[in-house]
Motif scaffolding. Structure first.
Motif, PDB file in Angstrom:
ATOM      1  N   VAL A   1      54.228  34.851  39.108  1.00  0.00           N
ATOM      2  CA  VAL A   1      52.803  34.993  39.424  1.00  0.00           C
ATOM      3  C   VAL A   1      52.012  35.065  38.122  1.00  0.00           C
ATOM      4  CG1 VAL A   1      51.064  36.577  40.360  1.00  0.00           C
ATOM      5  CG2 VAL A   1      53.067  36.030  41.702  1.00  0.00           C
ATOM      6  N   GLU A   2      52.549  35.845  37.151  1.00  0.00           N
ATOM      7  CA  GLU A   2      51.845  35.992  35.887  1.00  0.00           C
ATOM      8  C   GLU A   2      51.705  34.648  35.175  1.00  0.00           C
ATOM      9  OE1 GLU A   2      52.728  40.613  34.658  1.00  0.00           O
ATOM     10  OE2 GLU A   2      53.997  39.027  33.872  1.00  0.00           O
ATOM     11  N   MET A   3      52.797  33.886  35.224  1.00  0.00           N
ATOM     12  CA  MET A   3      52.760  32.572  34.592  1.00  0.00           C
ATOM     13  C   MET A   3      51.678  31.715  35.241  1.00  0.00           C
ATOM     14  SD  MET A   3      54.899  32.858  32.269  1.00  0.00           S
ATOM     15  CE  MET A   3      54.976  31.225  31.602  1.00  0.00           C
ATOM     16  N   GLU A   4      51.653  31.797  36.566  1.00  0.00           N
ATOM     17  CA  GLU A   4      50.689  31.007  37.309  1.00  0.00           C
ATOM     18  C   GLU A   4      49.261  31.440  36.964  1.00  0.00           C
ATOM     19  OE1 GLU A   4      50.844  29.329  41.822  1.00  0.00           O
ATOM     20  OE2 GLU A   4      52.330  30.776  41.143  1.00  0.00           O
ATOM     21  N   VAL A   5      49.071  32.767  36.844  1.00  0.00           N
ATOM     22  CA  VAL A   5      47.755  33.301  36.499  1.00  0.00           C
ATOM     23  C   VAL A   5      47.325  32.779  35.133  1.00  0.00           C
ATOM     24  CG1 VAL A   5      46.508  35.405  35.875  1.00  0.00           C
ATOM     25  CG2 VAL A   5      47.924  35.382  37.906  1.00  0.00           C
ATOM     26  N   GLU A   6      48.265  32.846  34.187  1.00  0.00           N
ATOM     27  CA  GLU A   6      47.947  32.376  32.839  1.00  0.00           C
ATOM     28  C   GLU A   6      47.540  30.919  32.868  1.00  0.00           C
ATOM     29  OE1 GLU A   6      47.522  34.084  30.154  1.00  0.00           O
ATOM     30  OE2 GLU A   6      47.957  35.853  31.357  1.00  0.00           O
TER      31      GLU A   6
ATOM     32  N   HIS B   1      43.245  35.966  44.175  1.00  0.00           N
ATOM     33  CA  HIS B   1      44.351  36.316  45.065  1.00  0.00           C
ATOM     34  C   HIS B   1      45.606  36.692  44.274  1.00  0.00           C
ATOM     35  CE1 HIS B   1      46.704  36.277  48.672  1.00  0.00           C
ATOM     36  NE2 HIS B   1      47.562  35.439  48.119  1.00  0.00           N
ATOM     37  N   LEU B   2      45.899  35.890  43.250  1.00  0.00           N
ATOM     38  CA  LEU B   2      47.101  36.161  42.458  1.00  0.00           C
ATOM     39  C   LEU B   2      46.980  37.488  41.724  1.00  0.00           C
ATOM     40  CD1 LEU B   2      47.796  32.572  41.102  1.00  0.00           C
ATOM     41  CD2 LEU B   2      49.143  33.833  42.762  1.00  0.00           C
ATOM     42  N   LEU B   3      45.790  37.788  41.220  1.00  0.00           N
ATOM     43  CA  LEU B   3      45.611  39.076  40.544  1.00  0.00           C
ATOM     44  C   LEU B   3      45.805  40.222  41.534  1.00  0.00           C
ATOM     45  CD1 LEU B   3      42.570  38.160  38.286  1.00  0.00           C
ATOM     46  CD2 LEU B   3      44.868  38.806  37.510  1.00  0.00           C
TER      47      LEU B   3
ATOM     48  N   LEU C   1      46.389  29.175  35.338  1.00  0.00           N
ATOM     49  CA  LEU C   1      45.099  28.963  35.990  1.00  0.00           C
ATOM     50  C   LEU C   1      43.942  29.434  35.122  1.00  0.00           C
ATOM     51  CD1 LEU C   1      46.137  29.889  39.592  1.00  0.00           C
ATOM     52  CD2 LEU C   1      45.247  27.684  38.859  1.00  0.00           C
ATOM     53  N   LYS C   2      44.176  30.548  34.390  1.00  0.00           N
ATOM     54  CA  LYS C   2      43.144  31.047  33.488  1.00  0.00           C
ATOM     55  C   LYS C   2      42.792  29.962  32.478  1.00  0.00           C
ATOM     56  CE  LYS C   2      43.657  36.056  33.165  1.00  0.00           C
ATOM     57  NZ  LYS C   2      44.471  37.049  32.476  1.00  0.00           N
ATOM     58  N   LEU C   3      43.874  29.379  31.923  1.00  0.00           N
ATOM     59  CA  LEU C   3      43.688  28.337  30.923  1.00  0.00           C
ATOM     60  C   LEU C   3      42.874  27.186  31.501  1.00  0.00           C
ATOM     61  CD1 LEU C   3      47.063  27.970  29.034  1.00  0.00           C
ATOM     62  CD2 LEU C   3      44.804  28.321  28.044  1.00  0.00           C
ATOM     63  N   GLN C   4      43.300  26.784  32.686  1.00  0.00           N
ATOM     64  CA  GLN C   4      42.610  25.660  33.339  1.00  0.00           C
ATOM     65  C   GLN C   4      41.157  25.992  33.606  1.00  0.00           C
ATOM     66  OE1 GLN C   4      44.279  24.007  36.835  1.00  0.00           O
ATOM     67  NE2 GLN C   4      45.012  22.334  35.570  1.00  0.00           N
ATOM     68  N   HIS C   5      40.946  27.236  34.038  1.00  0.00           N
ATOM     69  CA  HIS C   5      39.611  27.699  34.381  1.00  0.00           C
ATOM     70  C   HIS C   5      38.718  27.644  33.138  1.00  0.00           C
ATOM     71  CE1 HIS C   5      37.192  29.305  37.462  1.00  0.00           C
ATOM     72  NE2 HIS C   5      36.886  30.407  36.823  1.00  0.00           N
ATOM     73  N   CYS C   6      39.280  28.108  32.009  1.00  0.00           N
ATOM     74  CA  CYS C   6      38.521  28.128  30.750  1.00  0.00           C
ATOM     75  C   CYS C   6      38.173  26.716  30.304  1.00  0.00           C
ATOM     76  CB  CYS C   6      39.324  28.791  29.651  1.00  0.00           C
ATOM     77  SG  CYS C   6      39.463  30.537  29.915  1.00  0.00           S
ATOM     78  N   ASN C   7      39.140  25.801  30.497  1.00  0.00           N
ATOM     79  CA  ASN C   7      38.934  24.425  30.052  1.00  0.00           C
ATOM     80  C   ASN C   7      37.832  23.726  30.839  1.00  0.00           C
ATOM     81  OD1 ASN C   7      40.851  24.689  28.154  1.00  0.00           O
ATOM     82  ND2 ASN C   7      42.504  23.790  29.375  1.00  0.00           N
ATOM     83  N   GLU C   8      37.564  24.213  32.033  1.00  0.00           N
ATOM     84  CA  GLU C   8      36.592  23.495  32.875  1.00  0.00           C
ATOM     85  C   GLU C   8      35.147  23.902  32.599  1.00  0.00           C
ATOM     86  OE1 GLU C   8      39.595  22.741  36.571  1.00  0.00           O
ATOM     87  OE2 GLU C   8      37.908  24.123  36.816  1.00  0.00           O
TER      88      GLU C   8
ATOM     89  N   GLY D   1      52.094  21.486  46.249  1.00  0.00           N
ATOM     90  CA  GLY D   1      51.600  20.400  45.423  1.00  0.00           C
ATOM     91  C   GLY D   1      50.221  20.647  44.836  1.00  0.00           C
ATOM     92  N   ASN D   2      49.483  21.608  45.330  1.00  0.00           N
ATOM     93  CA  ASN D   2      48.092  21.716  44.966  1.00  0.00           C
ATOM     94  C   ASN D   2      47.784  22.704  43.852  1.00  0.00           C
ATOM     95  OD1 ASN D   2      47.154  19.850  46.666  1.00  0.00           O
ATOM     96  ND2 ASN D   2      46.708  21.241  48.354  1.00  0.00           N
ATOM     97  N   ALA D   3      48.684  23.650  43.636  1.00  0.00           N
ATOM     98  CA  ALA D   3      48.347  24.808  42.812  1.00  0.00           C
ATOM     99  C   ALA D   3      47.698  24.452  41.487  1.00  0.00           C
ATOM    100  CB  ALA D   3      49.581  25.656  42.571  1.00  0.00           C
ATOM    101  N   GLY D   4      48.204  23.434  40.827  1.00  0.00           N
ATOM    102  CA  GLY D   4      47.617  23.155  39.527  1.00  0.00           C
ATOM    103  C   GLY D   4      46.832  21.863  39.481  1.00  0.00           C
ATOM    104  N   GLY D   5      46.891  21.099  40.539  1.00  0.00           N
ATOM    105  CA  GLY D   5      46.400  19.745  40.439  1.00  0.00           C
ATOM    106  C   GLY D   5      45.017  19.479  40.972  1.00  0.00           C
ATOM    107  N   GLY D   6      44.201  20.488  41.141  1.00  0.00           N
ATOM    108  CA  GLY D   6      42.873  20.257  41.711  1.00  0.00           C
ATOM    109  C   GLY D   6      42.997  20.079  43.205  1.00  0.00           C
ATOM    110  N   GLY D   7      42.800  18.865  43.704  1.00  0.00           N
ATOM    111  CA  GLY D   7      43.021  18.542  45.118  1.00  0.00           C
ATOM    112  C   GLY D   7      42.330  19.490  46.072  1.00  0.00           C
TER     113      GLY D   7
END
Ligand SMILES: Nc1ncnc2c1ncn2[C@@H]1O[C@H](COP(=O)(O)OP(=O)(O)OP(=O)(O)O)[C@@H](O)[C@H]1O
Length: 485
Positions: A471-476, A414-416, A478-485, A398-404
């Motif tokens: 994993v790649e999808m997840e990395v992408e 880790h994913l890289l 997270l990258k996006l999210q990281h950039c947005n923050e 439940g946490n991977a994309g939702g902050g928390g």
């Protein structure tokens, strides 16, 4: 240094033996199939122990020979003789044509044996243990690698390299704690994954029940195809670390078959009893023999039909593992703390493990875990895994994309890291396939077997690709999210 059993006079001269093939390799020994020329060219196995690699353990080598010479039980492999050949000790023993259960499952039963087969094998081992303990000996290295089977399906316990007698004064005070009412050993012996917690915490001492723990781990090994937590590389110091060898699949993925396997309540209960943290609560071999899991055990013929039938010979299997090891190009020593690539992986301690009876597995326990553990074994933080906020599928979900509270930078790192590991594995498999395809000298039958191995690897590769994709999808993401923050 030499010894000989009385009933047959196997010569104590290496010239009387002709090595036929290499059939196994342990930490400090090579095992050969050989013939003993003066004994009508009878087939034997010779374990050539490198006395230098066994280091100061000459005592334990002597002890093995001494213990072995005195034992007499249908389920205990008795050596014919042993003698020194240059820097090696040759232990000449009966050739068990099926090899070890470990080599059998590694070659042909990657997801483990069926319960009736496991019960049949383990009942024989319990019988050997009951005898051994009755004679005042601990085995101290019970594992599938030390369970051998002959062509008639007869199962024997082997390898008394680390066995000890609690009556043996030669072990001396360093080996025992005499402060407790019963004699207890205190030296660390055995193979990490199978070791009872009290053996690792050697200051508390241990006794016969340490063998019962290892017996329980062996049951899991036979059921799953490998011992619990074996994806964590062992180290001589018992500090188990995951650095470059961490594999996504090892920790989180089960094969489809193993996922779908259901084990009987009797089997789970039997293993649960063996893996009790409190040694005094673990049953004796005699008590275990009465457990319902062993009620309807079959005989050796059953093992011939269901385990040995169609199995490649022990020498063929050994050669195949050698070929597969060639695929481990550039793999670094798991104990090597100074990684040449300079990759730094943050590590997170685990405090021990629980036997999860429902899931039929030992599971790592994290110090911060709030969950109440039923049978927790504490290892004083001797095992560490990468500290990246990812624990397991469930915890991660439940946490991977939702902050928390998830440390996204750490997750990304880790994913890289996992992605790189998957790339490496893919590369290795491709190299192995190319190597095998290009070798025209491989005989036809072996070729057929190798093709099956390759097919298995291909399926694994496909699965890895799928994982890599997610994993790649997840990395992408997270990258996006990281950039947005
Ligand atoms: N008497 C035997 N007959 C046939 N095969 C044997 C015999 N003894 C050993 N082997 C084979 O050789 C392999 C290696 O045996 P060995 O006892 O050296 O190593 P191990 O127990 O697997 O590892 P280690 O004891 O170093 O932890 C076994 O897995 C088995 O397949």
């Amino acid at each position: 240094m030499s010894h000989q059993t009385k009933e047959e006079d196997y010569p104590l001269d290496s010239n009387c033996y002709k090595i036929v093939d290499e059939i196994g390799k342990g930490v400090s020994a090579i095992v050969y199939k050989a013939i003993c020329i003066p004994m009508n060219s009878s087939v034997v196995a010779i374990k050539a122990i490198d006395l230098e690699k066994t280091r100061a353990d000459l005592d334990s080598v002597r002890r093995e020979a001494k213990t072995n010479a005195l034992l007499r039980h249908p389920n205990i492999l008795k050596a014919h003789c042993s003698f020194a050949v240059e820097r090696r000790l040759w232990v000449v023993m009966p050739f068990m044509s099926g090899g070890s259960l470990q080599s059998i499952i590694a070659s042909s039963f990657p997801d483990g044996l069926s319960e009736p087969c496991i019960a049949t094998v383990l009942k024989e081992i319990l019988s050997a243990l009951s005898y051994l303990h009755g004679q005042g000996h601990l085995h101290r290295d019970i594992k599938a690698g030390n369970i051998l089977i002959d062509s008639n399906g007869v199962v024997k316990l082997a390898d008394f390299g680390v066995s000890a007698s609690i009556y043996d004064s030669s072990i001396g005070t360093s080996g025992y704690s005499s402060s407790s009412s019963s004699m207890r050993l205190t030296d660390v012996a055995g193979t990490p994954y199978w070791m009872a917690p009290e053996v690792i915490h050697s200051h508390t001492g241990y006794s016969f029940k340490a063998d019962i723990w290892s017996f329980g781990i062996t049951a899991l090994e036979l059921a799953h195809g490998r011992p619990p937590l074996s994806h964590l590389p062992p180290s001589k110091s018992l500090t188990m670390k995951i650095t470059k060898r961490f594999r996504f699949s090892d920790h989180y993925e089960e094969t489809k078959e193993s996922k779908n396997r259901r084990f009987s309540k009797a089997f789970k209960d039997m293993v649960g009893l063996c893996l009790d943290q409190d040694p005094s609560k673990r049953p004796s071999p005699e008590k275990l023999l009465k457990h319902s899991f062993f009620r309807n055990c079959k005989g050796p013929d059953f093992l011939v039909k269901n385990v040995l039938h169609g199995l490649p010979s022990v020498e063929q299997r050994f050669n195949e593992t050698k070929i597969l090891k060639l695929g481990d190009f550039g793999e670094e020593d798991e104990d090597d703390e100074s990684s040449s690539s300079g990759e730094i992986v943050k590590q997170r301690r685990i405090s021990g493990w629980n036997f999860n009876e429902e899931g039929f597995e030992l599971e790592p326990v994290f110090p911060s875990d709030q969950t109440e553990s039923v049978k927790q074994v504490t290892f004083g933080g001797e095992i560490v895994i990468p500290e990246n906020g990812i624990k397991s599928h469930d915890q991660q979900g439940g946490n991977a994309g939702g902050g928390g509270g998830v440390d996204k930078a750490a997750v990304l790192e880790h994913l890289l890291f996992l992605k790189k590991s998957l790339d490496d594995q893919r590369q290795q498999v491709l190299q192995l396939i190319a190597w095998v395809r290009g070798d025209e000298t491989v005989e036809n039958n072996r070729e057929e077997h190798l093709m099956q191995v390759i097919e298995k690897l291909r399926v694994e590769l496909e699965n890895e690709k799928k994982k890599r994709y997610s994993v790649e999808m997840e990395v992408e993401f997270l990258k996006l999210q990281h950039c947005n923050e």
